[in-house]
Scaffold this motif. Structure first.
Motif, PDB file in Angstrom:
ATOM      1  N   LYS A  71       0.825  -1.212   0.000  1.00  0.00           N
ATOM      2  CA  LYS A  71       0.000   0.000   0.000  1.00  0.00           C
ATOM      3  C   LYS A  71       0.859   1.263   0.000  1.00  0.00           C
ATOM      4  O   LYS A  71       0.446   2.305   0.513  1.00  0.00           O
ATOM      5  CB  LYS A  71      -0.932  -0.007   1.220  1.00  0.00           C
ATOM      6  N   THR A  72       2.058   1.176  -0.547  1.00  0.00           N
ATOM      7  CA  THR A  72       2.984   2.310  -0.588  1.00  0.00           C
ATOM      8  C   THR A  72       3.381   2.594  -2.034  1.00  0.00           C
ATOM      9  O   THR A  72       3.569   1.671  -2.821  1.00  0.00           O
ATOM     10  CB  THR A  72       4.260   1.995   0.238  1.00  0.00           C
ATOM     11  N   TRP A  73       3.472   3.863  -2.375  1.00  0.00           N
ATOM     12  CA  TRP A  73       4.057   4.232  -3.657  1.00  0.00           C
ATOM     13  C   TRP A  73       4.639   5.642  -3.558  1.00  0.00           C
ATOM     14  O   TRP A  73       3.979   6.568  -3.094  1.00  0.00           O
ATOM     15  CB  TRP A  73       3.050   4.194  -4.799  1.00  0.00           C
ATOM     16  N   SER A  74       5.887   5.790  -3.961  1.00  0.00           N
ATOM     17  CA  SER A  74       6.544   7.086  -4.047  1.00  0.00           C
ATOM     18  C   SER A  74       7.089   7.234  -5.459  1.00  0.00           C
ATOM     19  O   SER A  74       7.861   6.381  -5.914  1.00  0.00           O
ATOM     20  CB  SER A  74       7.694   7.177  -3.039  1.00  0.00           C
ATOM     21  N   GLU A 214      -5.142   1.654  -9.330  1.00  0.00           N
ATOM     22  CA  GLU A 214      -4.449   1.141  -8.145  1.00  0.00           C
ATOM     23  C   GLU A 214      -3.914   2.295  -7.306  1.00  0.00           C
ATOM     24  O   GLU A 214      -3.932   2.235  -6.070  1.00  0.00           O
ATOM     25  CB  GLU A 214      -3.295   0.225  -8.572  1.00  0.00           C
ATOM     26  N   LEU A 215      -3.434   3.361  -7.954  1.00  0.00           N
ATOM     27  CA  LEU A 215      -2.910   4.512  -7.237  1.00  0.00           C
ATOM     28  C   LEU A 215      -4.005   5.187  -6.411  1.00  0.00           C
ATOM     29  O   LEU A 215      -3.777   5.580  -5.255  1.00  0.00           O
ATOM     30  CB  LEU A 215      -2.295   5.504  -8.225  1.00  0.00           C
ATOM     31  N   LYS A 216      -5.193   5.305  -6.987  1.00  0.00           N
ATOM     32  CA  LYS A 216      -6.317   5.870  -6.235  1.00  0.00           C
ATOM     33  C   LYS A 216      -6.667   4.991  -5.038  1.00  0.00           C
ATOM     34  O   LYS A 216      -6.982   5.495  -3.951  1.00  0.00           O
ATOM     35  CB  LYS A 216      -7.540   6.018  -7.155  1.00  0.00           C
ATOM     36  N   GLU A 217      -6.606   3.685  -5.242  1.00  0.00           N
ATOM     37  CA  GLU A 217      -6.893   2.748  -4.153  1.00  0.00           C
ATOM     38  C   GLU A 217      -5.865   2.896  -3.026  1.00  0.00           C
ATOM     39  O   GLU A 217      -6.213   2.884  -1.846  1.00  0.00           O
ATOM     40  CB  GLU A 217      -6.877   1.319  -4.694  1.00  0.00           C
ATOM     41  N   ILE A 218      -4.576   3.051  -3.402  1.00  0.00           N
ATOM     42  CA  ILE A 218      -3.518   3.229  -2.401  1.00  0.00           C
ATOM     43  C   ILE A 218      -3.722   4.525  -1.625  1.00  0.00           C
ATOM     44  O   ILE A 218      -3.619   4.558  -0.387  1.00  0.00           O
ATOM     45  CB  ILE A 218      -2.129   3.211  -3.079  1.00  0.00           C
ATOM     46  N   GLU A 219      -4.033   5.612  -2.359  1.00  0.00           N
ATOM     47  CA  GLU A 219      -4.234   6.909  -1.709  1.00  0.00           C
ATOM     48  C   GLU A 219      -5.437   6.878  -0.770  1.00  0.00           C
ATOM     49  O   GLU A 219      -5.392   7.422   0.339  1.00  0.00           O
ATOM     50  CB  GLU A 219      -4.414   7.995  -2.767  1.00  0.00           C
ATOM     51  N   LYS A 220      -6.505   6.219  -1.202  1.00  0.00           N
ATOM     52  CA  LYS A 220      -7.688   6.105  -0.357  1.00  0.00           C
ATOM     53  C   LYS A 220      -7.401   5.275   0.884  1.00  0.00           C
ATOM     54  O   LYS A 220      -7.824   5.608   1.995  1.00  0.00           O
ATOM     55  CB  LYS A 220      -8.835   5.471  -1.159  1.00  0.00           C
ATOM     56  N   PHE A 221      -6.640   4.188   0.698  1.00  0.00           N
ATOM     57  CA  PHE A 221      -6.303   3.304   1.818  1.00  0.00           C
ATOM     58  C   PHE A 221      -5.471   4.044   2.863  1.00  0.00           C
ATOM     59  O   PHE A 221      -5.657   3.855   4.063  1.00  0.00           O
ATOM     60  CB  PHE A 221      -5.535   2.087   1.300  1.00  0.00           C
ATOM     61  N   ASN A 222      -4.538   4.903   2.417  1.00  0.00           N
ATOM     62  CA  ASN A 222      -3.616   5.576   3.324  1.00  0.00           C
ATOM     63  C   ASN A 222      -4.153   6.890   3.888  1.00  0.00           C
ATOM     64  O   ASN A 222      -3.515   7.499   4.741  1.00  0.00           O
ATOM     65  CB  ASN A 222      -2.285   5.845   2.618  1.00  0.00           C
ATOM     66  N   GLU A 223      -5.333   7.302   3.403  1.00  0.00           N
ATOM     67  CA  GLU A 223      -5.904   8.576   3.856  1.00  0.00           C
ATOM     68  C   GLU A 223      -6.156   8.554   5.363  1.00  0.00           C
ATOM     69  O   GLU A 223      -6.850   7.677   5.892  1.00  0.00           O
ATOM     70  CB  GLU A 223      -7.222   8.836   3.110  1.00  0.00           C
TER      71      GLU A 223
END
Length: 515
Positions: A71-74, A214-223
């Motif tokens: 669940k990480t992306w930089s 997938e990026l939107k999913e990651i951002e939503k998960f980490n919000e």
């Protein structure tokens, strides 16, 4: 769904180079750490418990790091690379400090930090290969990783054997219960390899960015969730606090537990599993409660791992049975090969046994390095399962023959069999698992595969000390035979595995000349 491009031989090579350094570190752990414990005064029946660091850190660190890295992306640093780079830096620092250990407790403490660092690097690296490669290159990719496993551990072990001859005190003035000076140089070499090779892979291999969805999913998960570093520390603190406090409380009430430390560890582990189950049920039953939701955010990596276990493919459940006997046996071998050599070969000193272990372990890992890629066409022709089963029976034969060979160089023959087995063990199961798990949860499932490795090791650390002392006549020779029997059982259980199919036909071996 992102279509993964096929990679050339050298692209897959560069991607896996970092595994050389990580495995150099593991090679020193396998061969040098237990003899160092003995140099510092440990008895061989204490060795399993002194190795508790490996399974405990593996059990905690890898699933947590795996879940967080999923669940990480930089855009600058990627998904997996920051984790194995941080792990490599910490491991290098520990390797530099290890040979300076003045007391047993200091060396044991460093082993805990070293194992945590290596586990931080290990799991994201396994997932990294799966992220990059299409299905029909997975077997080749993981066998390339197996090649670097063999290369790293080979050089680590041969350095122990060669450095004794090159740098030992020829006047025989080395102190009995002190770490020989020549051991230092192997650890210094390992520190350089650990950080140097990982940096090479980080700089040479870009990660595949996630899709927009997938990026939107990651951002939503980490919000609204804390920084991943805070998540790791919080999860570890919450998980460990209750078992440690309650376990020490039990020991205060029953001082016998401080004498029988194995039982105290078992009690703490039992408390830990009950505590985790209690937390999981508490958070799941109160999804609308703000306090419990924030608490759940801190423990999200562990909750993600728990839910992944519940959804785990049947293939992985069967593999866990194979892994129990396989890794229990391997941990026995790594701990008891040096004590066995002191009993099976007359006149062997502690220093001689350590050098012989370096030669033997270097040999089996050299064989691993040579045959790792040769197993790819064999797996394609005969099936990955058959190659894996054969590797386990060859490893069993190796263990069962070791105690009966008393010549320094004839002992290398069983190491050839173990090297073939180790090459398959370190590549083929990962390739098979990678075909049955969802790509979006690859990190957490590779962490769970590691749990299937470290739980048998954990059980071995708390159970095998009493077994060898009371059931095996306190004999390191009997311990190695016991390991051979367990390898044979794992081979029988592996016959039950149903091999997953490739989504793309055939196993592809890329040409060396590609770019």
């Amino acid at each position: 769904m992102i279509t993964k491009p096929k990679l050339s031989f050298w692209q897959i090579w560069n991607m896996n180079v970092g595994f050389f350094g990580i495995q150099f570190s593991f090679g020193l752990q396998q061969s040098a750490v237990n003899p160092i414990f003995e140099f510092l005064g440990a008895h061989h029946d204490e060795l399993p418990l002194l190795n508790l660091a490996g399974p405990v850190t593996g059990l905690l660190i890898q699933p947590i790091i795996g879940a967080i890295s999923d669940k990480t992306w930089s855009p600058k640093y990627g998904r997996r690379k920051p984790f194995f780079l941080i792990g490599a830096i910490l491991a290098s620092l520990c390797l530099l400090a290890f040979p300076f250990s003045p007391e047993l407790w200091f060396a044991v403490g460093l082993l805990w930090i070293l194992d945590a660092a290596n586990n931080t690097a290990m799991e994201p690296y396994r997932a990294f290969v799966g992220d990059k490669l299409p299905d029909n290159q997975l077997t080749f990719g993981y066998q390339m990783q197996s090649l670097f496993v063999g290369a790293g551990i080979t050089i680590a072990n041969f350095s122990l054997f060669l450095f004794q001859g090159w740098f030992s005190d020829s006047g025989g003035n080395e102190t009995l219960h002190a770490i020989p000076t020549w051991v230092y140089y192997s650890f210094f070499l390992g520190a350089i390899a650990s950080i140097g090779t990982v940096l090479w892979s980080v700089m040479k291999t870009p990660e595949i960015p996630p899709s927009e969805e997938e990026l939107k999913e990651i951002e939503k998960f980490n919000e609204g969730k804390p920084h991943p570093f805070i998540q790791v520390l919080s999860a570890l603190f919450i998980v460990l606090s209750a078992p440690l406090l309650l376990g020490l409380g039990f020991a205060y009430l029953f001082p016998y537990l401080f004498v029988n430390f194995n039982l105290l560890v078992v009690i703490m582990l039992g408390i830990a599993f009950m505590w985790l189950y209690f937390l999981y049920r508490l958070i799941k039953k109160n999804p609308e409660n703000d306090t419990f939701r924030k608490f759940g955010d801190l423990l999200m990596p562990l909750l993600e791992a728990a839910e992944a276990i519940a959804d785990m493919p049947k293939f992985m459940w069967k593999l866990s049975g194979v892994y129990f006997f396989q890794w229990y046996a391997l941990f026995i071998y790594w701990q008891f090969i040096s004590p066995m050599l002191k009993h099976s070969i007359s006149g062997n000193s502690d220093s001689d046994a350590l050098a012989q272990v370096g030669l033997m372990n270097g040999t089996y890992n050299f064989v691993t390095m040579i045959v790792a890629l040769a197993l790819v066409p064999l797996a394609s022709k005969f099936g990955s399962k058959k190659v894996y089963v054969l590797s386990l029976f060859l490893s069993a034969l190796s263990m069962l023959s070791l105690p009966f060979i008393q010549h320094q160089y004839l002992l290398l023959i069983p190491m050839i069999l173990l090297g073939i087995g180790w090459a398959a063990m370190m590549g083929i199961p990962y390739a098979m698992v990678s075909k049955v798990i969802p790509a979006t949860r690859r990190g957490v499932y590779m962490g769970i595969v590691n749990m299937m490795i470290v739980i048998p090791m954990l059980i071995e650390t708390v159970s095998f000390g009493p077994i060898v002392k009371y059931a095996l006549n306190d004999s390191p020779i009997n311990a190695i035979v016991f390991a051979g029997v367990f390898f044979a059982i794992s081979g029988v259980l592996a016959l039950r595995l149903k091999e997953p199919k490739d989504s793309e036909k055939g196993i592809e071996v890329p040409p060396i000349a590609g770019h």
